[in-house]
Motif scaffolding. Structure first.
Motif, PDB file in Angstrom:
ATOM      1  N   CYS A 180      15.920  14.556   8.591  1.00  0.00           N
ATOM      2  CA  CYS A 180      14.690  14.196   7.452  1.00  0.00           C
ATOM      3  C   CYS A 180      13.345  14.180   8.214  1.00  0.00           C
ATOM      4  CB  CYS A 180      15.027  12.833   6.975  1.00  0.00           C
ATOM      5  SG  CYS A 180      13.541  12.080   5.812  1.00  0.00           S
ATOM      6  N   ALA A 206      11.770  11.003   9.159  1.00  0.00           N
ATOM      7  CA  ALA A 206      12.662   9.989  10.168  1.00  0.00           C
ATOM      8  C   ALA A 206      11.445   9.445  11.164  1.00  0.00           C
ATOM      9  CB  ALA A 206      13.926  10.761  10.538  1.00  0.00           C
ATOM     10  N   MET A 236      14.797   4.169   9.043  1.00  0.00           N
ATOM     11  CA  MET A 236      15.733   5.477   9.828  1.00  0.00           C
ATOM     12  C   MET A 236      16.924   4.971  10.107  1.00  0.00           C
ATOM     13  SD  MET A 236      15.925   7.136  12.811  1.00  0.00           S
ATOM     14  CE  MET A 236      14.613   6.849  13.769  1.00  0.00           C
ATOM     15  N   CYS A 274      19.623  10.268   9.985  1.00  0.00           N
ATOM     16  CA  CYS A 274      18.461  10.749   9.264  1.00  0.00           C
ATOM     17  C   CYS A 274      17.947  11.702  10.292  1.00  0.00           C
ATOM     18  CB  CYS A 274      17.534   9.666   9.092  1.00  0.00           C
ATOM     19  SG  CYS A 274      18.298   8.340   7.947  1.00  0.00           S
ATOM     20  N   CYS A 313      16.480  10.769   0.036  1.00  0.00           N
ATOM     21  CA  CYS A 313      16.481   9.795   0.953  1.00  0.00           C
ATOM     22  C   CYS A 313      18.160   9.166   0.828  1.00  0.00           C
ATOM     23  CB  CYS A 313      15.622   8.600   0.726  1.00  0.00           C
ATOM     24  SG  CYS A 313      15.935   7.306   1.906  1.00  0.00           S
TER      25      CYS A 313
END
Ligand code: ADP
Ligand code: MG
Length: 337
Positions: free
Chosen positions: A287, A290, A296, A300, A319
């Motif tokens: 992500c 992150a 986080m 992630c 998410c």
């Protein structure tokens, strides 16, 4: 969605630069229905303008659309010739840019530029086009529109130029109006006026609107739905109420927290999102938020979360922790108060 006016699916746009390949837009999808307003919100560099320019067929070298579909009124735009695109632009598909000086011709009177747009698409008589140009300038709130139509762009203030751009954009009754940061270059006091003019222009023409802004505050009361972009992706999408009252992505929550609020409870500190957006040059896996995210987890950093429904079908978040987010946010707020 088959009733969409504009449908963008899995759009990917890349730029070849000296430093490497920049993936400016990375799998973006959204749709706009006739008459509705979709806002795209995100920090500078998140890929908003590149998405809009892709729809307008204006991505040029060193950029290219590397994947995805763009459909307008059931017609695939990626296969249009430049000539077909030209007849669409300024006709059914119109765009307002942040800086009107870059899109108005400094050497041509404002009224004549609007008349020219009318003559290209809908009008045949020069005289009638000129008259209509003044009508349009009046509609967007230019005082003494008939006289001001004979001015050159530099004789207009920034706010007046943006009004003129709006007049030009709606001249041919577009079905879709793309407004890319239409008020960002203006003084705060003028911003609200121009936004109001834009809404009025939209109502008069029944156009759908794609409103692009870095300012979540601008979309309240204007947009029907909102898509939040981060590092070339849409990270959350929903109705205005869903986004404002039950955000399900840490980035959206960060944006909301950084909005100044007149009614704010002073015991809750104003929180902005710590850190800076990532470079979209050779993005690492995982992500993109992150490194900046309060919630986080190790996971992630390894996998990229997909945009998936949270609750109502209209509301989607990318998410891994979207479902537990309301509880997590409550816990953090309690701890910091
Ligand atoms: N002509 C270009 N050449 C190289 N990179 C570009 C070009 N245009 C945009 N980009 C990159 O694409 C990303 C998204 O840009 P843009 O869509 O303009 O962001 P914004 O959300 O601020 O409108 C940025 O990282 C930017 O550096
Ligand atoms: Mg931009």
């Amino acid at each position: 969605m088959t009733d969409a006016l504009l449908e963008v699916e899995d759009l990917k746009v890349e730029f070849t630069t000296e430093d490497g390949l920049v993936t400016a837009v990375n799998g973006v999808g959204f749709s706009v229905r006739p008459g509705e307003t979709l806002a795209i919100v995100g920090e500078s560099g998140s890929g908003k303008s590149v998405s809009a320019l892709s729809v307008m067929g204006l991505i040029d070298k060193p950029g290219r659309i590397a994947g995805g579909e763009i459909t307008f009124e059931g017609r695939s735009l990626r296969s249009l010739s430049e000539r077909e695109y030209r007849s669409l632009r300024g006709g059914d598909l119109a765009m307002i840019f942040q800086d009107p000086l870059s899109s108005l011709n400094p050497a041509v009177r404002v009224g004549d530029q609007i008349a020219e747009a009318l003559l290209t698409h809908t009008y045949e008589s020069k005289k009638a086009a000129r008259r209509q140009a003044a009508v349009l300038l009046e509609l967007v709130g230019i005082p003494h529109a008939g006289d001001r139509a004979r001015d050159y762009p530099h004789q207009f203030s920034g706010g007046m130029r943006q009004r003129a751009m709006i007049a030009m954009a709606i001249a041919n009754q577009p079905k879709l109006l793309i407004a890319d940061e239409p008020t960002t270059a203006l003084d705060v006091t003028i911003q609200a006026q121009v936004l109001e003019v834009l809404r009025k222009a939209q109502r008069e023409t029944d156009a759908a609107m794609l409103l692009i802004t870095h300012d979540l505050g601008v979309v309240a009361g204007v947009a029907d739905r909102v898509a939040v972009m981060y590092a070339g992706r849409i990270v959350e999408e929903g109705t205005l109420d869903e986004l404002f009252y039950s955000p399900r992505h840490p980035y959206t929550i960060g944006l909301l927290n950084s909005l100044p609020r007149l009614d704010s409870d002073r015991s809750v500190p104003l929180r902005t999102i710590p850190g800076t957006p990532p470079s979209v040059l050779n993005l690492p896996p995982g992500c993109a938020l992150a490194p900046r995210c309060l919630y986080m987890q190790d996971h992630c950093l390894e996998a990229t979360p997909e945009l998936t429904a949270v609750g109502p079908e209209t509301h989607r978040s990318a998410c891994f922790r979207a479902a537990e987010l309301p509880d997590l946010v409550g816990a953090v707020t309690d701890a910091s108060s």
